[in-house]
Design a protein around this motif. Structure first.
Motif, PDB file in Angstrom:
ATOM      1  N   LYS A  32      -5.186   1.829   9.087  1.00 61.67           N
ATOM      2  CA  LYS A  32      -3.811   1.994   8.581  1.00 61.67           C
ATOM      3  C   LYS A  32      -3.299   3.413   8.767  1.00 61.67           C
ATOM      4  O   LYS A  32      -2.102   3.661   8.642  1.00 61.67           O
ATOM      5  CB  LYS A  32      -3.759   1.664   7.078  1.00 61.67           C
ATOM      6  CG  LYS A  32      -3.587   0.181   6.775  1.00 61.67           C
ATOM      7  CD  LYS A  32      -3.414  -0.035   5.284  1.00 61.67           C
ATOM      8  CE  LYS A  32      -2.174   0.557   4.682  1.00 61.67           C
ATOM      9  NZ  LYS A  32      -0.945  -0.218   4.859  1.00 61.67           N
ATOM     10  N   SER A  87      -0.951  -3.615   2.410  1.00 63.28           N
ATOM     11  CA  SER A  87      -0.088  -4.212   3.423  1.00 63.28           C
ATOM     12  C   SER A  87      -0.633  -3.918   4.827  1.00 63.28           C
ATOM     13  O   SER A  87      -1.133  -2.821   5.096  1.00 63.28           O
ATOM     14  CB  SER A  87       1.337  -3.687   3.270  1.00 63.28           C
ATOM     15  OG  SER A  87       1.345  -2.276   3.248  1.00 63.28           O
ATOM     16  N   SER A 141       6.462  -2.886   5.521  1.00 55.70           N
ATOM     17  CA  SER A 141       5.430  -3.900   5.278  1.00 55.70           C
ATOM     18  C   SER A 141       5.680  -5.147   6.131  1.00 55.70           C
ATOM     19  O   SER A 141       6.823  -5.547   6.330  1.00 55.70           O
ATOM     20  CB  SER A 141       5.433  -4.295   3.807  1.00 55.70           C
ATOM     21  OG  SER A 141       4.978  -3.227   3.031  1.00 55.70           O
ATOM     22  N   ASN A 174       0.040  -2.896   7.763  1.00 55.03           N
ATOM     23  CA  ASN A 174       0.893  -2.100   8.649  1.00 55.03           C
ATOM     24  C   ASN A 174       0.325  -0.700   8.732  1.00 55.03           C
ATOM     25  O   ASN A 174      -0.509  -0.313   7.906  1.00 55.03           O
ATOM     26  CB  ASN A 174       2.325  -2.047   8.093  1.00 55.03           C
ATOM     27  CG  ASN A 174       2.369  -1.517   6.673  1.00 55.03           C
ATOM     28  OD1 ASN A 174       1.890  -2.175   5.751  1.00 55.03           O
ATOM     29  ND2 ASN A 174       2.902  -0.342   6.487  1.00 55.03           N
ATOM     30  N   GLU A 207       6.260  -6.262  -2.187  1.00 51.04           N
ATOM     31  CA  GLU A 207       4.956  -6.052  -2.805  1.00 51.04           C
ATOM     32  C   GLU A 207       4.938  -6.451  -4.276  1.00 51.04           C
ATOM     33  O   GLU A 207       5.983  -6.593  -4.915  1.00 51.04           O
ATOM     34  CB  GLU A 207       4.537  -4.584  -2.686  1.00 51.04           C
ATOM     35  CG  GLU A 207       4.079  -4.165  -1.306  1.00 51.04           C
ATOM     36  CD  GLU A 207       5.218  -3.720  -0.403  1.00 51.04           C
ATOM     37  OE1 GLU A 207       6.400  -3.903  -0.791  1.00 51.04           O
ATOM     38  OE2 GLU A 207       4.921  -3.208   0.686  1.00 51.04           O
ATOM     39  N   ASP A 235       4.781   4.021  -2.218  1.00 48.98           N
ATOM     40  CA  ASP A 235       3.775   3.126  -1.653  1.00 48.98           C
ATOM     41  C   ASP A 235       2.549   3.859  -1.119  1.00 48.98           C
ATOM     42  O   ASP A 235       1.434   3.547  -1.459  1.00 48.98           O
ATOM     43  CB  ASP A 235       4.412   2.289  -0.542  1.00 48.98           C
ATOM     44  CG  ASP A 235       3.419   1.327   0.095  1.00 48.98           C
ATOM     45  OD1 ASP A 235       2.478   0.932  -0.605  1.00 48.98           O
ATOM     46  OD2 ASP A 235       3.607   0.990   1.265  1.00 48.98           O
TER      47      ASP A 235
END
Ligand code: AMP
Ligand code: MG
Length: 339
Positions: free
Chosen positions: A67, A155, A163, A157, A192, A231
């Motif tokens: 990520k 997530s 996301s 991504n 989310e 996030d």
């Protein structure tokens, strides 16, 4: 029977990303991949998650790396039901109410970590709290049941990107970086989960797929002021009193060991330490990340005058390791109410 979690269980070799439809057998394939330390993207009702075995520190390290998370922002452990959640965390009355009302669903609870918790310290960023969710998605829950251990699933991504709510989004960001994507169609909620900490007075840490009104109606009392956490930004350390920092002084970039010191080694250890734990003998930053919080805790428990830490290269996960080590080495601010 559950396999005993072991820190360095990974036998993982990355090839290219496979994309499979959610046909019968896909959940089993996902579970097998996860148990080899692999990374598997799958849909939940909120967004597509990137799953790794939460009990396998090296798989978790690989997930942070895929990520490109700049720091070890703690991850949410996903479980199939409340019983599995109880093995990981301690539920107070508010947490019991919220879980009964909203699980499975888009609610994450941050709770004190239970002594029986098997989730790797890298996944919880060394905190003594843990974030848990029971997703409301048939495929996600089938994978969780087939796997039999908690799955961390942020997530799917690249850090900082939007996301993903379908398999194509995941492929755009993570093709070649993860092992498997299970395509179960679009994620229905698309936003989310709401994160609520139930450590003392309940508080929303992140607004999400479940509204404040719904939560307050269930608690039968108001929520404390919302604490917004971005996030991909670690929650303000110290905001939650459970934030972990060693009591022992930490000395970075050590090139020698002082009398009485214990050593956190990387690669070939420096001579002369009273005790020494090695993050990675072979100098692998992924292995080092997996060992970081556990080794720090063990060295801290030895009550030496200080912990000498060898230099760790800043590439890949080394950047996040160094970020955490700098925090551990910073002068300690003891909250007035801490015990
Ligand atoms: P994501 O998995 O990207 O949806 O984000 C997980 C969020 O949960 C991050 O914002 C974390 O800061 C938060 N989180 C996870 N574990 C904890 C914890 N123990 N205490 C507070 N926040 C947490
Ligand atoms: Mg995210």
């Amino acid at each position: 029977m559950r396999e005993k979690p072991g820190k360095n269980r990974s036998m993982h070799v990355m090839s290219k990303t496979r994309l499979v439809k959610a046909v019968p057998g896909a959940a089993q394939a996902a579970a097998e991949c996860l148990s080899r330390g692999g990374l598997v993207a799958f849909p939940t009702e909120t967004v597509y998650g990137l799953g790794a075995d939460a009990t396998d520190g090296q798989a978790v390290a690989r997930l942070y790396d895929a990520k490109g998370r700049p720091a070890f922002n703690p991850l949410i452990a996903h479980v199939p039901d409340l019983d599995a959640a109880r093995e990981l965390a301690v539920f107070n009355t508010d947490a019991e109410r919220l879980a009964a009302a909203f699980w499975p669903g888009p609610l994450t609870l941050v709770l004190p970590r239970a002594v029986t918790c098997t989730v790797s310290e890298l996944a919880t960023a060394g905190l003594d709290s843990i974030a848990i969710r029971v997703p409301d998605h048939a495929l996600a829950r089938t994978i969780l049941r087939a796997f039999g251990r908690p799955i961390v699933a942020p997530s799917a991504n690249i850090s900082g990107h939007v996301s993903p709510t379908n398999a194509a989004h995941v492929l755009e960001d993570l093709d070649g970086k993860i092992d498997l994507i299970v395509d179960g169609g679009p994620a229905p909620v698309g936003i989310e989960s709401t994160i609520v900490a139930c450590l003392d007075a309940p508080v929303i840490l992140r607004p999400g797929g479940l509204s404040r009104e719904q939560i307050e109606a269930t608690l039968r009392h108001g929520l404390a002021q919302t604490v917004e956490s971005q996030d991909e930004t670690p929650l303000a350390p110290g905001l939650l009193q459970s934030h972990y920092a060693p009591r022992t002084a930490v000395r970075l970039n050590a090139t020698s060991v002082a009398p009485g010191e214990v050593l956190l080694a990387f690669g070939t250890p420096l001579p002369g330490a009273k005790a020494s734990l090695n993050l990675s003998e072979k100098g692998d930053v992924g292995e080092a990340a997996a060992n970081l919080f556990g080794h720090l805790r063990r060295l801290d428990a030895m009550r030496a005058p200080s912990i000498a830490v060898m230099r760790i290269p800043s590439e890949g996960l080394g950047e996040a390791i160094n970020d955490r080590l700098r925090r551990a080495a910073a002068p300690k601010v003891i909250p007035a109410s801490s015990s």
